[in-house]
Design a protein around this motif. Structure first.
Motif, short mmCIF file in Angstrom:
data_model
loop_
_atom_site.label_atom_id
_atom_site.label_comp_id
_atom_site.label_asym_id
_atom_site.label_seq_id
_atom_site.Cartn_x
_atom_site.Cartn_y
_atom_site.Cartn_z
N THR A 216 0.83 -1.21 0.00
CA THR A 216 0.00 0.00 0.00
C THR A 216 0.86 1.25 0.00
O THR A 216 1.71 1.41 0.88
CB THR A 216 -0.92 0.03 1.24
OG1 THR A 216 -1.66 -1.20 1.30
CG2 THR A 216 -1.89 1.20 1.16
N PRO A 217 0.67 2.17 -0.96
CA PRO A 217 1.43 3.42 -0.95
C PRO A 217 1.08 4.27 0.27
O PRO A 217 0.03 4.09 0.89
CB PRO A 217 0.98 4.13 -2.24
CG PRO A 217 0.33 3.08 -3.07
CD PRO A 217 -0.24 2.08 -2.11
N ARG A 218 1.96 5.20 0.61
CA ARG A 218 1.74 6.13 1.71
C ARG A 218 1.25 7.46 1.14
O ARG A 218 1.97 8.11 0.37
CB ARG A 218 3.04 6.34 2.48
CG ARG A 218 2.95 7.36 3.63
CD ARG A 218 2.25 6.80 4.83
NE ARG A 218 2.21 7.78 5.92
CZ ARG A 218 1.59 7.57 7.08
NH1 ARG A 218 0.97 6.41 7.30
NH2 ARG A 218 1.57 8.49 8.02
N HIS A 219 0.01 7.85 1.48
CA HIS A 219 -0.56 9.09 0.97
C HIS A 219 -0.48 10.24 1.97
O HIS A 219 -0.74 11.38 1.61
CB HIS A 219 -2.03 8.87 0.57
CG HIS A 219 -2.20 7.80 -0.47
ND1 HIS A 219 -1.65 7.90 -1.72
CD2 HIS A 219 -2.85 6.60 -0.42
CE1 HIS A 219 -1.97 6.82 -2.43
NE2 HIS A 219 -2.68 6.01 -1.66
N VAL A 220 -0.14 9.93 3.21
CA VAL A 220 0.00 10.96 4.23
C VAL A 220 1.49 11.29 4.37
O VAL A 220 2.32 10.40 4.50
CB VAL A 220 -0.56 10.49 5.59
CG1 VAL A 220 -0.42 11.59 6.63
CG2 VAL A 220 -2.02 10.06 5.43
N CYS A 221 1.82 12.57 4.34
CA CYS A 221 3.22 12.99 4.40
C CYS A 221 3.69 13.15 5.85
O CYS A 221 2.89 13.12 6.78
CB CYS A 221 3.41 14.31 3.66
SG CYS A 221 3.19 14.17 1.86
N PRO B 92 6.78 13.25 -0.60
CA PRO B 92 6.07 11.99 -0.37
C PRO B 92 7.02 10.86 0.02
O PRO B 92 8.19 10.84 -0.37
CB PRO B 92 5.41 11.70 -1.73
CG PRO B 92 5.35 13.03 -2.41
CD PRO B 92 6.55 13.79 -1.95
N TYR C 104 -1.32 16.00 6.44
CA TYR C 104 -2.32 15.56 5.48
C TYR C 104 -2.37 16.52 4.30
O TYR C 104 -2.56 17.73 4.48
CB TYR C 104 -3.69 15.46 6.13
CG TYR C 104 -3.83 14.27 7.05
CD1 TYR C 104 -4.25 13.04 6.57
CD2 TYR C 104 -3.51 14.38 8.41
CE1 TYR C 104 -4.36 11.94 7.41
CE2 TYR C 104 -3.61 13.29 9.25
CZ TYR C 104 -4.05 12.07 8.75
OH TYR C 104 -4.14 10.99 9.58
N GLU D 240 -4.58 15.95 1.80
CA GLU D 240 -5.96 15.87 1.33
C GLU D 240 -6.85 15.69 2.55
O GLU D 240 -6.37 15.35 3.63
CB GLU D 240 -6.13 14.70 0.37
CG GLU D 240 -5.75 13.36 0.95
CD GLU D 240 -5.77 12.24 -0.08
OE1 GLU D 240 -6.26 11.14 0.26
OE2 GLU D 240 -5.30 12.46 -1.21
N SER E 166 -10.95 10.47 3.43
CA SER E 166 -11.25 10.36 2.00
C SER E 166 -11.51 8.92 1.58
O SER E 166 -12.02 8.67 0.49
CB SER E 166 -10.10 10.94 1.17
OG SER E 166 -8.90 10.21 1.40
N ARG F 270 -9.22 6.62 1.03
CA ARG F 270 -8.10 6.01 0.33
C ARG F 270 -7.12 5.44 1.36
O ARG F 270 -6.64 6.16 2.22
CB ARG F 270 -7.40 7.05 -0.55
CG ARG F 270 -6.32 6.44 -1.42
CD ARG F 270 -5.94 7.33 -2.59
NE ARG F 270 -5.37 8.59 -2.20
CZ ARG F 270 -4.46 9.26 -2.92
NH1 ARG F 270 -4.02 8.73 -4.06
NH2 ARG F 270 -4.00 10.42 -2.53
N SER G 37 -3.79 4.20 3.26
CA SER G 37 -2.43 4.74 3.27
C SER G 37 -1.53 3.77 4.01
O SER G 37 -1.89 3.26 5.07
CB SER G 37 -2.41 6.11 3.95
OG SER G 37 -1.16 6.74 3.80
#
Length: 225
Positions: free
Chosen positions: A85-90, A172, A196, A198, A202, A204, A206
């Motif tokens: 799973t990619p990481r969408h939270v920085c 990222p 965050y 976004e 949402s 999605r 992370s």
């Protein structure tokens, strides 16, 4: 020529013979990023903390890491292990006390003029006169103002502006990346926070981070192995 180490991070960079020299580099630079290195070392633990659409978690505010003892850990390592799973939270990492200066500068005018900050404005005119304890106290004042007066998404937008103002590192995450952050030394530290990009909630998924205090926990892991 032999094959490269399976865990370059621990077998080379953090090997006992090299560890102190590497930690000194982190102290001097504030942040050192190591990319694309596989590791499943047992000293890592999962990063905890949950955020919700209506409330920021503690991790979303700029902070140094503390611990149960009297001395804060020297270095914080935060890592994004290889995973599907990619990481969408920085994770934002900013120099201290520049993080605090940016927090004051980016406050909405009404909060910047709040009575709680009144005694601090003349003191901030000479930043060199403030020691770390004073900056910590000022940061607590600003954090409380933000927590009490800004709705969650407004507060997240505020902190994104703080990131820019403070010159934070907010790239990222990449698989197999470790960020070594100077957390406690006599001359140059950084703070970090969950950032965050976004709206929260949402839907999605992370990827998960792990962390440790390598200066304190790697020697302990060796003793327990």
């Amino acid at each position: 020529m032999g094959s490269p180490p399976a865990d370059w991070l621990h077998d080379v960079l953090l090997a006992e013979a090299h560890r102190e020299a590497f930690f000194a580099l982190v102290d001097a630079e504030g942040l050192v990023v190591v990319k694309n290195v596989p590791s499943s070392h047992p000293s890592y633990r999962h990063v905890r903390g949950r955020s919700s659409p209506g409330r920021l978690s503690q991790g979303e505010y700029y902070h140094h890491d503390g611990c149960s003892g009297p001395v804060k850990p020297r270095i914080v390592e935060i890592r994004f292990p290889h995973q599907p799973t990619p990481r969408h939270v920085c994770t934002a990492v900013a120099p201290f006390p520049e993080s605090v200066i940016a927090m004051v500068a980016e406050l909405p005018p009404a909060l910047r003029a709040h009575a709680d900050l009144g005694p601090w404005h003349p003191r901030m005119a000479d930043p060199a006169s403030l020691d770390r304890e004073a900056w910590d106290t000022l940061q607590g004042v600003v954090t409380r103002l933000v927590r009490r007066n800004l709705e969650a998404e407004a507060a997240r937008a505020y902190f994104r502006a703080v990131d820019v103002c403070a010159g934070a590192y907010v790239l990222p995450w990449e698989q197999g990346e470790s960020r070594f952050i100077a957390n406690n030394n006599a001359f140059h530290t950084m703070q970090h926070r969950r950032a965050y990009m976004e709206p929260v909630g949402s839907g999605r998924p992370s990827g998960s981070l792990v962390k440790r205090w390598p200066g304190e926990e790697l020697p302990l892991a060796c003793l327990l192995s």
